[in-house]
Design a protein around this motif. Structure first.
Motif, PDB file in Angstrom:
ATOM      1  N   PRO A  46       0.802  -1.225   0.000  1.00  0.00           N
ATOM      2  CA  PRO A  46       0.000   0.000   0.000  1.00  0.00           C
ATOM      3  C   PRO A  46       0.837   1.280   0.000  1.00  0.00           C
ATOM      4  CG  PRO A  46      -0.873  -1.548   1.596  1.00  0.00           C
ATOM      5  CD  PRO A  46       0.415  -2.123   1.091  1.00  0.00           C
ATOM      6  N   LEU A  47       2.007   1.251   0.647  1.00  0.00           N
ATOM      7  CA  LEU A  47       2.871   2.440   0.649  1.00  0.00           C
ATOM      8  C   LEU A  47       3.356   2.756  -0.756  1.00  0.00           C
ATOM      9  CD1 LEU A  47       4.639   4.558   2.243  1.00  0.00           C
ATOM     10  CD2 LEU A  47       6.441   2.831   2.096  1.00  0.00           C
ATOM     11  N   THR A  81       1.986   1.808  -3.550  1.00  0.00           N
ATOM     12  CA  THR A  81       0.826   2.198  -4.351  1.00  0.00           C
ATOM     13  C   THR A  81       0.432   3.646  -4.077  1.00  0.00           C
ATOM     14  OG1 THR A  81       0.044  -0.080  -4.289  1.00  0.00           O
ATOM     15  CG2 THR A  81      -1.549   1.597  -4.923  1.00  0.00           C
ATOM     16  N   ARG A  82       0.486   4.050  -2.829  1.00  0.00           N
ATOM     17  CA  ARG A  82       0.049   5.397  -2.457  1.00  0.00           C
ATOM     18  C   ARG A  82       1.034   6.480  -2.889  1.00  0.00           C
ATOM     19  NH1 ARG A  82      -1.313   5.291   3.270  1.00  0.00           N
ATOM     20  NH2 ARG A  82      -3.135   4.253   2.456  1.00  0.00           N
ATOM     21  N   VAL A  83       2.323   6.281  -2.641  1.00  0.00           N
ATOM     22  CA  VAL A  83       3.293   7.357  -2.910  1.00  0.00           C
ATOM     23  C   VAL A  83       4.047   7.184  -4.222  1.00  0.00           C
ATOM     24  CG1 VAL A  83       3.595   7.831  -0.458  1.00  0.00           C
ATOM     25  CG2 VAL A  83       5.173   6.288  -1.593  1.00  0.00           C
ATOM     26  N   GLY A  84       4.020   6.004  -4.810  1.00  0.00           N
ATOM     27  CA  GLY A  84       4.745   5.765  -6.052  1.00  0.00           C
ATOM     28  C   GLY A  84       6.096   5.119  -5.790  1.00  0.00           C
ATOM     29  N   LYS A 107       9.233   7.731  -5.001  1.00  0.00           N
ATOM     30  CA  LYS A 107       9.174   8.335  -3.669  1.00  0.00           C
ATOM     31  C   LYS A 107       9.359   7.282  -2.571  1.00  0.00           C
ATOM     32  CE  LYS A 107       6.943  11.933  -1.200  1.00  0.00           C
ATOM     33  NZ  LYS A 107       6.077  13.065  -1.313  1.00  0.00           N
ATOM     34  N   ALA A 108       8.844   6.078  -2.802  1.00  0.00           N
ATOM     35  CA  ALA A 108       9.046   5.003  -1.828  1.00  0.00           C
ATOM     36  C   ALA A 108      10.528   4.652  -1.704  1.00  0.00           C
ATOM     37  CB  ALA A 108       8.241   3.767  -2.236  1.00  0.00           C
TER      38      ALA A 108
END
Length: 112
Positions: free
Chosen positions: A17-18, A20-23, A26-27
Motif C-alpha cells: 500500500p505504501l 501504491t500510495r506514494v509511487g 518516492k518510496a
C-alpha cells in the motif's frame, strides 16, 4: 535479530500500500531515508539501551525491504521486454543464409 524478523514478516502488509500510495520513486527515497535514520539512531543512541538498538534495526530493515522491492522493480522495468525472460520467453527467431538466393528463416523454437 527478533526486530528484524518481525519487520520482514509484518512489513509485507505495509509496503504494497505504501508503494501504491506514494509511487515507486518516492518510496525508494523514503526507504533510503529510513536506512540513514536507523544508522543515525544506532550511532548516536545505541549505547543507551537495547530499545534504541531495536528501533535502529526496525528502521534499517524496513528501509531495506522497500529498497529491495523498488530496486528489483526498477531494474526489471529498464530491460527491454524482448530481451528479458522475466516477462516470458524471448521472441528471437534467427535468420540464417539459405542454399539459394536470399535467406531462410529457421523454424520457431517455441509454441506460440
Amino acid at each position: 535479530m527478533l526486530p528484524q524478523v518481525v519487520v520482514l514478516i509484518a512489513g509485507g502488509a505495509f509496503i504494497g500500500p505504501l508503494v501504491t500510495r506514494v509511487g515507486l520513486d518516492k518510496a525508494a527515497w523514503l526507504s533510503a531515508g529510513a536506512v540513514v535514520c536507523g544508522l543515525a539512531v544506532y550511532g548516536l543512541l545505541g549505547r543507551f539501551g537495547y530499545v534504541w538498538v531495536a528501533l535502529a534495526l526496525v528502521l534499517v530493515v524496513a528501509g531495506m525491504r522497500v529498497a529491495g522491492g523498488s530496486g528489483s522493480r526498477a531494474g526489471a522495468r529498464g530491460v527491454p521486454s524482448p530481451r528479458c525472460t522475466l516477462y516470458g520467453r524471448p521472441r528471437v527467431h534467427p535468420v540464417v543464409p539459405g542454399p539459394g538466393p536470399g535467406t531462410k528463416t529457421l523454424p520457431k523454437p517455441f509454441d506460440d
